[in-house]
Design a protein around this motif. Structure first.
Motif, PDB file in Angstrom:
ATOM      1  N   GLU A 130       0.925  -1.095   0.070  1.00 48.79           N
ATOM      2  CA  GLU A 130      -0.144  -0.199  -0.035  1.00 48.79           C
ATOM      3  C   GLU A 130       0.770   1.357   0.062  1.00 48.79           C
ATOM      4  O   GLU A 130       0.595   2.160  -0.891  1.00 48.79           O
ATOM      5  CB  GLU A 130      -0.898   0.010   1.309  1.00 48.79           C
ATOM      6  N   THR A 163       2.374   1.615  -3.443  1.00 45.83           N
ATOM      7  CA  THR A 163       1.400   1.992  -4.264  1.00 45.83           C
ATOM      8  C   THR A 163       1.195   3.674  -4.483  1.00 45.83           C
ATOM      9  O   THR A 163       1.240   4.551  -5.117  1.00 45.83           O
ATOM     10  CB  THR A 163       0.064   1.441  -4.102  1.00 45.83           C
ATOM     11  N   GLU A 221       1.575   1.426 -11.683  1.00 50.64           N
ATOM     12  CA  GLU A 221       0.620   1.849 -10.578  1.00 50.64           C
ATOM     13  C   GLU A 221      -0.411   0.866 -10.686  1.00 50.64           C
ATOM     14  O   GLU A 221      -1.169   0.042  -9.689  1.00 50.64           O
ATOM     15  CB  GLU A 221       0.194   3.112 -10.570  1.00 50.64           C
ATOM     16  N   GLN A 277      -1.868  -2.075  -7.913  1.00 45.57           N
ATOM     17  CA  GLN A 277      -3.170  -2.233  -7.698  1.00 45.57           C
ATOM     18  C   GLN A 277      -3.783  -3.622  -7.892  1.00 45.57           C
ATOM     19  O   GLN A 277      -4.564  -4.035  -7.337  1.00 45.57           O
ATOM     20  CB  GLN A 277      -3.984  -1.049  -8.313  1.00 45.57           C
TER      21      GLN A 277
END
Length: 170
Positions: free
Chosen positions: A51, A54, A114, A118
């Motif tokens: 996380e 990201t 990205e 995800q």
């Protein structure tokens, strides 16, 4: 194996894991993956979570988009207009997104990386960022180091666990 599971939990938490690493090293002294891997250097600070990686990638992507827009709108003078444009652009959150973005410029690479993050594919995100050269590569160097360490930790802990289970069964 319990010490290894505790280490896995600690590594994935994003928090320091030096104590847990020490326990695992003591329990598995022959596991070279626990001593000389790049992720071991993060034991006192902690590895970033997926996380966090990201979010950092999103920040880089946004920064690239804002820089490109500022460059297009900047008159080259230090005028009130340039300062106003810079202020407005700094508040904009417009950028390219998605795995289908084409191109080898940093903004396109960041969009695909990205999207890979995800999807939970850190290896693909790393692969995308590794294609960058020059200024683009320099911009992502810190992210790449952390991402590689995070990925290596997961792979190394899997390998050590498999070896420990095989030794216990053997």
């Amino acid at each position: 194996v319990l010490a290894l599971q505790d280490l896995r939990t600690g590594v994935s938490s994003g928090k320091p894991f030096a104590t847990l690493l020490g326990r695992a090293q003591a329990a598995l002294p022959d596991a070279a993956e626990l001593t000389n891997a790049p992720w071991v250097g993060f034991a006192n600070a902690g590895l970033p979570t997926e996380e966090a990686l990201t979010a950092e990638m999103q920040g880089h992507a946004l920064g690239i988009a804002q820089d490109k827009l500022k460059a297009k709108l900047n008159t080259g003078e230090d005028s009130w207009l340039d300062r106003a444009v810079g202020g407005v652009v700094g508040r904009l959150k417009v950028r390219r997104v998605g795995a289908g973005v084409e191109g080898d410029d940093p903004a396109s690479v960041a969009a695909r990386a990205e999207a890979a993050l995800q999807d939970g594919d850190i290896a693909k995100a790393i692969q995308e960022v590794e294609t960058l050269e020059g200024e683009g590569a320099a911009r992502f160097a810190g992210w790449l180091k952390k991402a590689k360490a995070t990925a290596a930790a997961s792979n190394d802990l899997d390998a050590v666990q498999k070896a420990a289970i095989a030794a216990a069964d053997g």
